[in-house]
Design a protein around this motif. Structure first.
Motif, short mmCIF file in Angstrom:
data_model
loop_
_atom_site.label_atom_id
_atom_site.label_comp_id
_atom_site.label_asym_id
_atom_site.label_seq_id
_atom_site.Cartn_x
_atom_site.Cartn_y
_atom_site.Cartn_z
N ARG A 27 52.70 36.52 46.11
CA ARG A 27 53.49 35.59 46.92
C ARG A 27 53.51 36.01 48.38
N ARG A 28 53.50 37.32 48.61
CA ARG A 28 53.55 37.81 49.99
C ARG A 28 52.20 37.75 50.68
N ALA A 39 52.38 37.32 54.11
CA ALA A 39 53.12 36.06 54.17
C ALA A 39 53.82 35.89 55.52
N GLU A 42 51.32 34.51 57.86
CA GLU A 42 51.07 33.10 57.54
C GLU A 42 52.20 32.23 58.06
N ARG A 43 53.43 32.67 57.90
CA ARG A 43 54.58 31.90 58.41
C ARG A 43 54.49 31.74 59.92
#
Length: 181
Positions: A27-28, A39, A42-43
Protein backbone atom coordinates in the motif's frame (compact mmCIF):
# COMPACT_ATOMS: atom_id res chain seq x y z
CA UNK A 1 -5.89 -14.62 6.49
CA UNK A 2 -5.12 -17.58 8.67
CA UNK A 3 -8.06 -19.86 9.53
CA UNK A 4 -7.97 -18.77 13.18
CA UNK A 5 -8.23 -15.07 12.19
CA UNK A 6 -11.75 -15.21 10.87
CA UNK A 7 -14.37 -13.70 13.06
CA UNK A 8 -12.66 -10.34 13.56
CA UNK A 9 -10.19 -11.39 16.28
CA UNK A 10 -6.58 -10.29 15.95
CA UNK A 11 -4.51 -13.33 15.06
CA UNK A 12 -1.09 -13.94 16.55
CA UNK A 13 -0.07 -16.51 13.92
CA UNK A 14 3.21 -15.61 12.20
CA UNK A 15 1.71 -16.29 8.74
CA UNK A 16 -0.95 -13.61 9.25
CA UNK A 17 1.53 -11.13 10.68
CA UNK A 18 3.88 -11.51 7.69
CA UNK A 19 1.02 -11.30 5.21
CA UNK A 20 -0.33 -8.12 6.80
CA UNK A 21 3.15 -6.54 6.79
CA UNK A 22 3.59 -7.30 3.08
CA UNK A 23 0.14 -5.90 2.34
CA UNK A 24 0.96 -2.73 4.27
CA UNK A 25 4.22 -2.28 2.35
CA UNK A 26 2.44 -2.74 -0.97
CA UNK A 27 0.00 0.00 0.00
CA UNK A 28 2.88 2.35 0.74
CA UNK A 29 4.50 1.66 -2.60
CA UNK A 30 3.26 2.16 -6.10
CA UNK A 31 4.77 1.46 -9.49
CA UNK A 32 5.83 4.52 -11.45
CA UNK A 33 7.99 4.66 -14.57
CA UNK A 34 9.51 1.25 -13.87
CA UNK A 35 10.39 2.07 -10.27
CA UNK A 36 8.71 1.49 -6.96
CA UNK A 37 7.77 4.80 -5.41
CA UNK A 38 6.80 5.52 -1.82
CA UNK A 39 3.17 6.43 -1.27
CA UNK A 40 4.18 9.84 0.12
CA UNK A 41 5.95 10.63 -3.14
CA UNK A 42 2.93 9.48 -5.14
CA UNK A 43 0.65 11.71 -3.06
CA UNK A 44 2.94 14.68 -3.66
CA UNK A 45 2.94 14.03 -7.40
CA UNK A 46 -0.86 13.79 -7.47
CA UNK A 47 -1.08 17.13 -5.65
CA UNK A 48 1.29 18.70 -8.21
CA UNK A 49 -0.73 17.37 -11.15
CA UNK A 50 -3.98 18.68 -9.68
CA UNK A 51 -2.46 22.11 -9.03
CA UNK A 52 -1.00 22.38 -12.53
CA UNK A 53 -4.38 21.51 -14.02
CA UNK A 54 -6.08 24.12 -11.82
CA UNK A 55 -3.54 26.94 -12.31
CA UNK A 56 -2.63 26.41 -15.95
CA UNK A 57 -5.49 28.44 -17.44
CA UNK A 58 -4.38 31.61 -15.67
CA UNK A 59 -0.59 31.18 -15.46
CA UNK A 60 0.30 28.99 -18.49
CA UNK A 61 2.57 26.55 -16.66
CA UNK A 62 2.65 23.95 -19.47
CA UNK A 63 1.26 23.99 -23.00
CA UNK A 64 -2.49 23.43 -23.11
CA UNK A 65 -2.02 20.63 -25.63
CA UNK A 66 0.10 18.63 -23.17
CA UNK A 67 -2.26 18.86 -20.17
CA UNK A 68 -3.94 15.56 -21.01
CA UNK A 69 -0.50 13.90 -20.95
CA UNK A 70 0.73 15.51 -17.74
CA UNK A 71 1.73 12.23 -16.08
CA UNK A 72 3.62 10.76 -19.02
CA UNK A 73 4.99 13.88 -20.64
CA UNK A 74 5.84 16.04 -17.64
CA UNK A 75 5.95 14.01 -14.42
CA UNK A 76 7.54 10.82 -15.76
CA UNK A 77 10.00 12.81 -17.86
CA UNK A 78 11.05 14.81 -14.79
CA UNK A 79 11.10 11.80 -12.48
CA UNK A 80 13.85 10.19 -14.53
CA UNK A 81 16.29 12.81 -13.30
CA UNK A 82 15.88 11.97 -9.61
CA UNK A 83 17.56 8.61 -10.25
CA UNK A 84 20.79 10.34 -11.16
CA UNK A 85 21.20 12.23 -7.90
CA UNK A 86 24.36 11.01 -6.20
CA UNK A 87 23.89 9.91 -2.61
CA UNK A 88 26.09 12.78 -1.41
CA UNK A 89 24.20 15.53 -3.30
CA UNK A 90 23.41 18.51 -1.07
CA UNK A 91 22.10 21.16 -3.51
CA UNK A 92 19.95 20.62 -6.61
CA UNK A 93 19.38 23.79 -8.62
CA UNK A 94 16.53 23.84 -11.15
CA UNK A 95 16.61 26.73 -13.63
CA UNK A 96 13.49 28.08 -15.30
CA UNK A 97 11.28 25.99 -13.01
CA UNK A 98 7.98 27.25 -14.47
CA UNK A 99 5.33 24.65 -13.63
CA UNK A 100 7.67 22.69 -11.36
CA UNK A 101 9.12 20.39 -13.99
CA UNK A 102 11.55 18.94 -13.16
CA UNK A 103 12.23 20.81 -9.89
CA UNK A 104 9.14 19.95 -7.81
CA UNK A 105 9.03 16.39 -9.14
CA UNK A 106 12.68 15.87 -8.21
CA UNK A 107 12.03 17.43 -4.78
CA UNK A 108 9.10 15.02 -4.26
CA UNK A 109 11.37 12.04 -4.90
CA UNK A 110 14.33 13.37 -2.95
CA UNK A 111 12.19 14.20 0.10
CA UNK A 112 12.15 10.46 0.84
CA UNK A 113 15.39 9.23 -0.71
CA UNK A 114 17.78 12.16 -0.01
CA UNK A 115 16.13 14.31 2.66
CA UNK A 116 19.33 16.35 3.22
CA UNK A 117 19.46 17.50 -0.40
CA UNK A 118 18.08 21.04 -0.77
CA UNK A 119 16.21 21.78 -3.99
CA UNK A 120 16.26 25.39 -5.20
CA UNK A 121 13.91 26.57 -7.95
CA UNK A 122 14.85 29.60 -10.06
CA UNK A 123 12.07 31.32 -12.02
CA UNK A 124 11.91 34.91 -13.33
CA UNK A 125 8.10 35.03 -13.76
CA UNK A 126 6.60 36.21 -10.47
CA UNK A 127 3.25 34.48 -11.14
CA UNK A 128 4.99 31.16 -11.62
CA UNK A 129 6.96 31.75 -8.41
CA UNK A 130 3.66 32.15 -6.55
CA UNK A 131 2.54 28.84 -8.06
CA UNK A 132 5.82 27.12 -7.12
CA UNK A 133 5.58 28.31 -3.50
CA UNK A 134 1.94 27.24 -3.23
CA UNK A 135 2.64 23.87 -4.82
CA UNK A 136 5.62 23.26 -2.51
CA UNK A 137 3.46 24.15 0.49
CA UNK A 138 0.62 21.83 -0.55
CA UNK A 139 3.07 19.06 -1.43
CA UNK A 140 4.72 19.46 1.98
CA UNK A 141 8.13 20.11 0.43
CA UNK A 142 10.89 22.33 1.70
CA UNK A 143 12.29 24.06 -1.38
CA UNK A 144 13.75 27.49 -2.00
CA UNK A 145 12.05 29.53 -4.71
CA UNK A 146 14.19 32.33 -6.14
CA UNK A 147 12.35 34.91 -8.22
CA UNK A 148 15.12 36.14 -10.47
CA UNK A 149 16.79 35.74 -13.81
CA UNK A 150 19.58 33.20 -14.18
CA UNK A 151 22.04 35.90 -15.25
CA UNK A 152 21.62 37.72 -11.92
CA UNK A 153 21.86 34.64 -9.70
CA UNK A 154 24.86 34.39 -7.38
CA UNK A 155 26.89 31.14 -7.47
CA UNK A 156 24.98 28.40 -5.63
CA UNK A 157 27.64 25.69 -5.24
CA UNK A 158 25.11 23.29 -6.70
CA UNK A 159 25.93 19.61 -7.03
CA UNK A 160 23.31 19.24 -9.76
CA UNK A 161 21.88 21.83 -12.15
CA UNK A 162 18.78 21.03 -14.20
CA UNK A 163 16.86 23.00 -16.81
CA UNK A 164 14.04 21.55 -18.84
CA UNK A 165 12.42 24.27 -20.93
CA UNK A 166 14.50 27.42 -20.99
CA UNK A 167 13.48 29.87 -23.71
CA UNK A 168 16.89 30.92 -24.96
CA UNK A 169 20.18 29.25 -24.19
CA UNK A 170 23.13 30.90 -25.92
CA UNK A 171 26.85 30.64 -25.18
CA UNK A 172 26.66 33.39 -22.54
CA UNK A 173 23.78 31.58 -20.79
CA UNK A 174 25.75 28.33 -20.75
CA UNK A 175 28.63 30.15 -19.06
CA UNK A 176 26.22 31.61 -16.50
CA UNK A 177 24.81 28.14 -15.79
CA UNK A 178 28.25 26.57 -15.29
CA UNK A 179 29.20 29.42 -12.95
CA UNK A 180 26.28 28.45 -10.66
CA UNK A 181 27.62 24.96 -9.94
Amino acid sequence: PHRRCRGGRRCQAIECHVESEITARRRRLMHFDGELVLAGTERRLQVLEALVLRWNASVNLVSRGSLSQITDRHVADSAQLARFAPSNARIWLDLGSGGGFPGLVVAAFLADSLPDCRVSLVESDQRKCVFLREAAREMDLSVAVMAQRIETLAPQNADIVSARALERVGPAMVEDIFALA
